[in-house]
Design a protein around this motif. Structure first.
Motif, mmCIF file in Angstrom:
data_model
loop_
_atom_site.group_PDB
_atom_site.id
_atom_site.type_symbol
_atom_site.label_atom_id
_atom_site.label_comp_id
_atom_site.label_asym_id
_atom_site.label_seq_id
_atom_site.Cartn_x
_atom_site.Cartn_y
_atom_site.Cartn_z
ATOM 1 N N VAL A 1 -3.309 0.689 7.285
ATOM 2 C CA VAL A 1 -2.731 1.276 6.070
ATOM 3 C C VAL A 1 -2.598 2.782 6.234
ATOM 4 O O VAL A 1 -1.564 3.369 5.894
ATOM 5 C CB VAL A 1 -3.576 0.920 4.822
ATOM 6 C CG1 VAL A 1 -3.169 1.754 3.616
ATOM 7 C CG2 VAL A 1 -3.468 -0.558 4.520
ATOM 8 N N HIS A 2 -3.625 3.415 6.761
ATOM 9 C CA HIS A 2 -3.587 4.864 6.991
ATOM 10 C C HIS A 2 -2.420 5.232 7.909
ATOM 11 O O HIS A 2 -1.654 6.161 7.617
ATOM 12 C CB HIS A 2 -4.914 5.333 7.594
ATOM 13 C CG HIS A 2 -4.918 6.770 7.992
ATOM 14 N ND1 HIS A 2 -5.023 7.784 7.072
ATOM 15 C CD2 HIS A 2 -4.812 7.354 9.202
ATOM 16 C CE1 HIS A 2 -4.970 8.945 7.717
ATOM 17 N NE2 HIS A 2 -4.854 8.706 9.011
ATOM 18 N N GLU B 1 -11.748 -5.671 7.867
ATOM 19 C CA GLU B 1 -11.388 -4.766 6.772
ATOM 20 C C GLU B 1 -11.135 -3.352 7.306
ATOM 21 O O GLU B 1 -10.208 -2.663 6.861
ATOM 22 C CB GLU B 1 -12.499 -4.757 5.720
ATOM 23 C CG GLU B 1 -12.092 -4.107 4.433
ATOM 24 C CD GLU B 1 -13.110 -4.302 3.320
ATOM 25 O OE1 GLU B 1 -13.000 -3.581 2.324
ATOM 26 O OE2 GLU B 1 -13.991 -5.175 3.436
ATOM 27 N N LEU B 2 -11.930 -2.930 8.270
ATOM 28 C CA LEU B 2 -11.730 -1.608 8.868
ATOM 29 C C LEU B 2 -10.368 -1.528 9.553
ATOM 30 O O LEU B 2 -9.658 -0.516 9.424
ATOM 31 C CB LEU B 2 -12.847 -1.295 9.871
ATOM 32 C CG LEU B 2 -12.729 0.055 10.584
ATOM 33 C CD1 LEU B 2 -12.721 1.198 9.571
ATOM 34 C CD2 LEU B 2 -13.858 0.222 11.582
ATOM 35 N N PHE C 1 0.810 -1.215 0.000
ATOM 36 C CA PHE C 1 0.000 0.000 0.000
ATOM 37 C C PHE C 1 0.845 1.268 0.000
ATOM 38 O O PHE C 1 0.313 2.373 -0.079
ATOM 39 C CB PHE C 1 -0.971 0.005 1.187
ATOM 40 C CG PHE C 1 -2.043 -1.039 1.070
ATOM 41 C CD1 PHE C 1 -3.162 -0.821 0.280
ATOM 42 C CD2 PHE C 1 -1.928 -2.252 1.724
ATOM 43 C CE1 PHE C 1 -4.153 -1.784 0.152
ATOM 44 C CE2 PHE C 1 -2.909 -3.225 1.607
ATOM 45 C CZ PHE C 1 -4.022 -2.988 0.813
ATOM 46 N N ARG D 1 -5.223 0.960 -5.405
ATOM 47 C CA ARG D 1 -5.614 -0.157 -4.548
ATOM 48 C C ARG D 1 -4.941 -1.419 -5.064
ATOM 49 O O ARG D 1 -5.543 -2.197 -5.802
ATOM 50 C CB ARG D 1 -7.127 -0.300 -4.554
ATOM 51 C CG ARG D 1 -7.655 -0.787 -3.246
ATOM 52 C CD ARG D 1 -9.104 -0.474 -3.097
ATOM 53 N NE ARG D 1 -9.520 -1.117 -1.861
ATOM 54 C CZ ARG D 1 -10.734 -1.345 -1.519
ATOM 55 N NH1 ARG D 1 -11.703 -0.978 -2.311
ATOM 56 N NH2 ARG D 1 -11.012 -1.938 -0.396
ATOM 57 N N HIS E 1 -8.620 -4.607 0.278
ATOM 58 C CA HIS E 1 -8.500 -4.604 1.741
ATOM 59 C C HIS E 1 -9.094 -5.868 2.352
ATOM 60 O O HIS E 1 -8.574 -6.394 3.335
ATOM 61 C CB HIS E 1 -9.179 -3.356 2.333
ATOM 62 C CG HIS E 1 -8.425 -2.094 2.087
ATOM 63 N ND1 HIS E 1 -8.908 -1.112 1.265
ATOM 64 C CD2 HIS E 1 -7.225 -1.660 2.539
ATOM 65 C CE1 HIS E 1 -8.047 -0.115 1.230
ATOM 66 N NE2 HIS E 1 -7.016 -0.425 1.985
ATOM 67 N N VAL F 1 -7.701 -3.104 8.758
ATOM 68 C CA VAL F 1 -6.680 -3.009 7.706
ATOM 69 C C VAL F 1 -6.610 -1.581 7.174
ATOM 70 O O VAL F 1 -5.533 -1.032 6.984
ATOM 71 C CB VAL F 1 -6.958 -4.014 6.568
ATOM 72 C CG1 VAL F 1 -6.084 -3.736 5.351
ATOM 73 C CG2 VAL F 1 -6.743 -5.428 7.067
ATOM 74 N N LYS F 2 -7.761 -0.974 6.941
ATOM 75 C CA LYS F 2 -7.784 0.407 6.449
ATOM 76 C C LYS F 2 -7.095 1.344 7.429
ATOM 77 O O LYS F 2 -6.328 2.227 7.025
ATOM 78 C CB LYS F 2 -9.218 0.857 6.185
ATOM 79 C CG LYS F 2 -9.841 0.178 4.987
ATOM 80 C CD LYS F 2 -11.276 0.610 4.793
ATOM 81 C CE LYS F 2 -11.902 -0.103 3.612
ATOM 82 N NZ LYS F 2 -13.291 0.299 3.390
ATOM 83 N N VAL F 3 -7.343 1.160 8.715
ATOM 84 C CA VAL F 3 -6.697 1.987 9.738
ATOM 85 C C VAL F 3 -5.190 1.735 9.752
ATOM 86 O O VAL F 3 -4.398 2.669 9.809
ATOM 87 C CB VAL F 3 -7.325 1.732 11.131
ATOM 88 C CG1 VAL F 3 -6.510 2.383 12.234
ATOM 89 C CG2 VAL F 3 -8.761 2.221 11.167
#
Length: 77
Positions: A39-40, A32-33, A11, A17, A21, A35-37
């Protein structure tokens, strides 16, 4: 953490993308949430570390953004 970094580092490539995710979440056993956090946060730490490195190579802090733009331009080819 090292395993998580190995999976998440894709990422940092700049692609919109590179891997879904949801797929990464299944692989790491996370939501998934989560993972998003992750990655951020990874991107923010990378951005901060890159700025810090560049700051050590310029004589004036006002030059940092220009150096970042030049680096991004060079990477985009």
């Amino acid at each position: 953490k090292q395993e998580q970094f190995e999976v998440l580092k894709v990422f940092l490539s700049g692609e919109k993308r590179p891997v879904p995710h949801a797929e990464v979440a299944r692989r790491l056993g996370l939501t998934e949430l989560a993972v998003k956090v992750a990655v951020h946060r990874l991107r923010k730490r990378f951005r901060d570390a890159l700025r810090e490195e560049i700051a050590q190579t310029v004589s004036d802090s006002a030059e940092i953004d220009a150096e970042l733009r030049a680096l991004q331009s060079a990477l985009e080819g």
